[in-house]
Design an enzyme around this catalytic site. Structure first.
Site, PDB file in Angstrom:
ATOM      1  N   TYR A 129       0.892  -0.526  -0.126  1.00 44.18           N
ATOM      2  CA  TYR A 129      -0.247  -0.037   0.310  1.00 44.18           C
ATOM      3  C   TYR A 129       1.074   1.529   0.509  1.00 44.18           C
ATOM      4  O   TYR A 129       1.603   1.603   0.463  1.00 44.18           O
ATOM      5  CB  TYR A 129      -0.888   0.123   1.197  1.00 44.18           C
ATOM      6  CG  TYR A 129      -1.163   1.444   1.367  1.00 44.18           C
ATOM      7  CD1 TYR A 129      -2.721   1.714   0.804  1.00 44.18           C
ATOM      8  CD2 TYR A 129      -0.816   2.633   2.048  1.00 44.18           C
ATOM      9  CE1 TYR A 129      -3.957   2.854   1.255  1.00 44.18           C
ATOM     10  CE2 TYR A 129      -1.883   3.146   2.201  1.00 44.18           C
ATOM     11  CZ  TYR A 129      -3.200   3.638   1.587  1.00 44.18           C
ATOM     12  OH  TYR A 129      -3.782   5.276   1.988  1.00 44.18           O
ATOM     13  N   GLU A 217      -4.095   7.231  -3.854  1.00 45.27           N
ATOM     14  CA  GLU A 217      -4.076   6.304  -3.115  1.00 45.27           C
ATOM     15  C   GLU A 217      -3.498   5.057  -3.801  1.00 45.27           C
ATOM     16  O   GLU A 217      -4.322   4.766  -4.938  1.00 45.27           O
ATOM     17  CB  GLU A 217      -5.488   6.142  -2.215  1.00 45.27           C
ATOM     18  CG  GLU A 217      -5.136   5.034  -1.375  1.00 45.27           C
ATOM     19  CD  GLU A 217      -5.950   4.277  -0.379  1.00 45.27           C
ATOM     20  OE1 GLU A 217      -6.146   4.672   1.066  1.00 45.27           O
ATOM     21  OE2 GLU A 217      -7.225   4.497  -0.826  1.00 45.27           O
TER      22      GLU A 217
END
Length: 406
Positions: A129, A217
């Site tokens: 991530y 993101e």
């Protein structure tokens, strides 16, 4: 302002962020053509403004294109899939397009799938991530990374906060290579992959600042079997207050993905956010609006919206705000909670009465007024001939509006 995944990837790629090859399609035939050009296997991804698409549920639309009550017909589970053949692609694309996808972020009504992204298949070695946000505690853009790629970052933060690595970017010097190396080593990447992450993270940070983003993101950020880093998924939100600097990004806005009430509210400079409850709220002042929603919850109700009409609204603005609340089919009762300062209670009363008459109000309406010209405001409401339930305190108003639904 939110945009679709494929749009986010197009923007990030201009800043040197590597993305998989792929294009967006609006029909099955177009999807098949793209897949043939890329070569199988390919990944087919529904494009809606919501996360959790892979775990969502696809429902068949009804004649109005929406989900109503118990009329839902499940088509399949999941809005993202790796397909290996033309027949499999055509079947999956047909089940996606023009149907409704419901995820944990879409709301119960879901969103219609009008576009699908077709991308090359990737041989994934490891998922990570990587995201960028403005940390209001430090007043700096902050990069966050984690080895828990593919998992919602909120879940990681709640269960394994130690697995989130953060670096704050100094606005004077910007993102520095040593910060990228810190992230890479913390993620367990080798020297070659860490070197690539430095460029990747640098491009991400530059895009965040130059495009005036509220959030960027990448989840997951993938390390491929060939040793490449790719943004397999991407989410990018713009800061609304900075859009005047980016006219080119305003064209990316998909109004079909936005709440109609929120679109109308922006036109009239109203602060409105749609929620999942059934009690509409109209309040002046953000703090009072938050307190109103809290006390509705305290008395067992569920607010349908946040709506701050502001401190200097006129009758027309109040009337417009009231109409916006009534356009939400979930609303079964309305609570108006006003403390008159600059805004006078009689102005609020006149706006509410005008809108209620025009819309043919048939649901319970509770009004609590305090402050400037409160007696005149109450007199206007009492003489309107409408079935308006007066309240003296916030607790009294919340109890009455919740009780009106029982």
């Amino acid at each position: 302002m939110n945009i679709h995944e494929y749009q986010a990837k197009e923007i990030l790629s201009k800043y040197g962020v590597p993305i998989p090859k792929g294009r967006v399609a609006t029909s099955v035939d177009e999807a098949l053509k793209i897949a043939q050009e890329l070569g199988f296997p390919v990944v087919v991804k529904s494009q809606i403004h919501a996360g959790g698409r892979g775990k969502g549920t696809v429902y068949k639309k009804n004649t109005e294109g929406n989900l109503l009550g118990q009329e839902r017909e499940v088509v399949m589970q999941g809005g993202v899939k790796v397909v290996k053949t033309e027949a499999e692609l055509m079947d999956f694309a047909t089940k996606l397009l023009e149907n409704i996808l419901v995820t944990h972020q879409s709301g119960a009504e879901g969103k219609k799938i009008k576009k699908i992204l077709i991308e090359q298949g990737i041989k994934i070695k490891k998922e990570y991530y990587l995201g960028a946000v403005l940390d209001r505690a430090t007043s700096r853009v902050t990069l966050m990374a984690s080895t828990e790629g593919g998992v919602e970052i909120e879940e990681v933060a709640a269960k394994h906060p130690e697995k989130i690595i953060k670096v704050a970017i100094d606005p004077a010097c910007g993102f520095m290579p040593y910060q990228g190396r810190h992230l890479g080593f913390a993620l367990g990447l080798n020297a070659e992959a860490t070197s690539k992450l430095v460029k990747f993270a640098g491009g991400l940070a530059k895009a965040f600042v130059e495009a005036d983003c509220a959030l960027v993101e990448i989840n997951p950020l993938v390390l491929t079997e060939e040793g490449e880093l790719l943004a397999v998924d991407a989410k990018l939100n713009f800061e609304d207050n900075a859009l005047f600097r980016h006219k080119e990004y305003e064209a990316l806005r998909d109004l079909d993905e936005e709440n109609l009430g929120e679109i109308e509210a922006k036109k009239h400079d109203l602060s409105y956010i749609s929620l999942d409850g059934n009690i509409g709220c109209m309040v002046n002042g953000a703090g009072l609006a938050m307190a109103t929603m809290d006390i509705i919850k305290l008395y067992g109700g569920e607010p349908a919206n946040f709506l701050d009409v502001g401190g200097g609204a006129n009758q027309e603005k109040v009337s417009t705000a009231f109409k916006i609340i009534l356009t939400d089919p979930k609303v079964k009762a309305i609570l108006v909670n006003i403390f008159g300062g600059i805004m006078k209670c009689d102005v609020i009363a006149e706006g509410v009465v005008a809108a209620a008459r025009e819309m043919g109000l048939k649901i319970p309406l509770v009004v609590r007024l305090q402050g400037t010209n409160v007696d005149l405001g109450k007199k206007i409401l009492a003489g309107s001939g409408l079935k308006i339930i007066p309240a003296d305190t916030m607790a009294d108003a919340a109890e009455k509006v919740v009780g009106a639904l029982m």
